[in-house]
Design an enzyme around this catalytic site. Structure first.
Site, PDB file in Angstrom:
ATOM      1  CD  GLU A 159      -2.830  -1.173   2.355  1.00 34.26           C
ATOM      2  OE1 GLU A 159      -2.791  -0.288   3.362  1.00 34.26           O
ATOM      3  OE2 GLU A 159      -3.386  -2.276   2.427  1.00 34.26           O
ATOM      4  CG  ASN A 202      -0.851  -7.027  -1.214  1.00 37.98           C
ATOM      5  OD1 ASN A 202      -1.293  -7.701  -2.086  1.00 37.98           O
ATOM      6  ND2 ASN A 202      -1.361  -6.933   0.045  1.00 37.98           N
ATOM      7  CG  HIS A 238     -10.159  -5.489   0.787  1.00 33.79           C
ATOM      8  ND1 HIS A 238     -10.286  -6.624   1.568  1.00 33.79           N
ATOM      9  CD2 HIS A 238      -8.932  -5.342   1.224  1.00 33.79           C
ATOM     10  CE1 HIS A 238      -9.119  -7.046   2.373  1.00 33.79           C
ATOM     11  NE2 HIS A 238      -8.356  -6.197   1.961  1.00 33.79           N
ATOM     12  CD  GLU A 267      -4.672  -7.665   1.880  1.00 36.05           C
ATOM     13  OE1 GLU A 267      -5.738  -6.782   2.430  1.00 36.05           O
ATOM     14  OE2 GLU A 267      -3.508  -7.519   2.057  1.00 36.05           O
ATOM     15  CG  ASP A 269     -12.942  -8.799   2.311  1.00 34.64           C
ATOM     16  OD1 ASP A 269     -12.590  -7.821   1.493  1.00 34.64           O
ATOM     17  OD2 ASP A 269     -12.725  -8.485   3.370  1.00 34.64           O
TER      18      ASP A 269
END
Ligand code: G3I
Length: 454
Positions: A159, A202, A238, A267, A269
């Site tokens: 990030e 990432n 996400h 990640e 979701d």
């Protein structure tokens, strides 16, 4: 009994078993792909979950993890504040617990994360530029060397770009004191620390083509052109109604892959429920499968109960560990069968459930042996059980009876769940499954993992 007659009896025993109606013929690559991990393995991918060490003692959590997933990412345990809260004093306990759990079951581990502005202890942000460079390189080196050979991919930098249209780097102690070169330095240090780990950048909000992903793309292109070591890009993925799966998701993965890096969904979701959530999940999986360098998918947690945004119910298992429609969509997209052998249906939620396991080598001959595994329920009734056996290559299991096996990608780790008739056991009751293994030159007895019950 003389050796030849022992051998004859054993061979007759094995032949009788082969003829018995309960024998399941096995070919590793043809084993029922009825879990996320085994179905993904059939497509040459891993399917993993973020895991928290403090939930590993919960039997339904661990049973679901062990049954369904073949990769883990420690959710918080490998972050800087968890590993090096005090300068040069490293605390690996919780992360080690996850790594050894994964290793004993043949699961891959993603390392998350080495250099990130968040979950950073305050002592780091107080350092001078010279000291910060030294601390960053020391952190990368110490952590990666501790886990050398055990981590499939590391999120080396996490990030580091701003949201929005600027395409600029995010302000952080690293960016502000070391300049943009901190990323290149981090990747070079990481390569030296563990040359066999894949090194990833990432980020989130980089899942479609936009200003932020364009900035990451430019960095990766620059790194590749100058020989800065980078092997993969992680797309956190996400999603929620305000940030839906982009229509150019697959195209975006593909353009990064075309730069010569692997891409990973790291990640995942998706907030929502029912068929809408299921459709989104299925589309993400299909996009990954359509990109040959998309090597795996990790969901950010196992159950909605422990999600970082639990109220959005973004995961594949509900808070009672029941499979959601999204689970079925993912399994179908992976080409899985959806047939779980009639044992545990993921509906777990049986916190008192425990079991123990005992192994006996019941027969032995020149090139094979039979094993019998007895599963015994603890002081509460159980509705399902999972046992993992790790074989020494090049041993292969030829047949298995009274259980439902699945295999990790190496073909050495066999996870066995009940057949359709022996998942439910009264308190203290037992059942057994058996198998015939071909030695192929190795006479080593398999390692039998602990029994997990639901
Ligand atoms: O463990 C303490 C507990 O002792 C304390 O009582 C409690 C009180 O707040 O906090 C607990 O720690 C929390 C930790 O999660 C473990 O549950 C932290 O407050 C909380 O901030 C932390 O949140 C994590 C978050 O990263 C921090 O940024 C989430 O679990 C984790 O899922 C999330 O993961 C990030 C990825 O690393 C990077 N990408 C985004 C993703 C989601 O935010």
């Amino acid at each position: 009994m003389s050796m030849p007659s022992v051998r004859r009896v054993a061979q007759a025993f094995a032949s009788a078993l082969l003829a018995a109606t309960t024998v399941t013929a096995l070919a590793h690559d043809a084993a029922a792909a009825d879990t996320l991990g085994s179905a993904a393995a059939g497509k040459g991918r891993y399917f993993g979950a973020a895991v928290a060490a403090n939930h590993l003692g919960e039997s339904a959590y661990t049973a679901t993890l062990d049954r369904e997933f073949n990769q883990v990412t420690p959710e918080n345990e490998m972050k800087w504040d968890a590993l090096e809260g005090t300068r040069n004093t490293f605390t690996f306990g919780a992360a080690d617990q996850i790594v050894s759990h994964a290793q004993s079951r043949g699961m891959k581990v993603r390392g998350h994360t080495l250099v990130w502005h968040s979950q950073l202890p305050s002592w780091v942000s107080g350092l001078s530029a010279t000291e910060l460079r030294s601390a960053m390189n020391n952190h990368i080196t110490q952590v990666m060397q501790h886990y050398k050979g055990k981590i499939h991919s590391w999120d080396v930098v996490n990030e580091a770009f701003q949201d929005g249209s600027s395409g600029a780097r995010r302000s952080s102690p690293f960016q502000d004191k070391l300049g943009s070169g901190f990323m290149e330095e981090a990747f070079r240090t990481a390569r030296a620390a563990d040359p066999n780990a894949k090194l990833c950048y990432n980020d989130y909000n980089t899942d479609g083509v936009n200003a932020k992903s364009n900035a990451v793309y430019a960095m990766v292109k620059d790194f590749k052109s100058r020989g800065v070591p980078i092997d993969c890009v992680g797309f956190q993925s996400h999603f929620n109604p305000a940030s839906p799966v982009p229509s150019d998701y697959q195209a975006n993965l593909q353009r990064f892959a075309d730069l010569g890096v692997d891409v990973q969904i790291t990640e995942l979701d998706i907030e929502g429920s029912g068929s809408a959530q299921a459709t989104n999940y299925g589309n993400v999986v299909k996009a990954c499968l359509a990109v040959s360098r998309c090597t795996g998918i990790t969901v950010w947690g196992i159950t909605d109960k422990y999600s970082w945004r639990s109220s959005g119910t973004p995961l594949l298992f509900d808070s009672n560990y029941a499979k959601k429609p999204a689970y079925d969509a993912v399994l179908a997209a992976l080409g899985g069968s959806g047939n779980d052998g009639g044992g545990d249906d993921g509906g777990g939620g049986n916190p008192g459930a425990t079991c123990t396991v005992a192994f006996t080598r019941t027969a032995d001959w020149n090139d094979g042996y039979n094993g019998e595994v007895t599963v015994k329920a603890g002081s509460a009734p159980i509705t399902g059980w999972t046992v993992t056996l790790t074989f020494t290559p090049p041993q292969k299991v030829a047949t298995l009876w009274n259980g439902t096996p699945s295999w990790d990608s190496s073909g050495s780790v066999m996870t066995v769940r009940p057949a359709s008739y022996n998942g439910s056991l009264a308190a203290g009751a037992s059942t057994s499954f058996g198998f015939t293994a071909m030695k192929n030159g190795s006479n080593t007895t398999p390692t039998v993992g602990t029994c997990t019950a639901s």
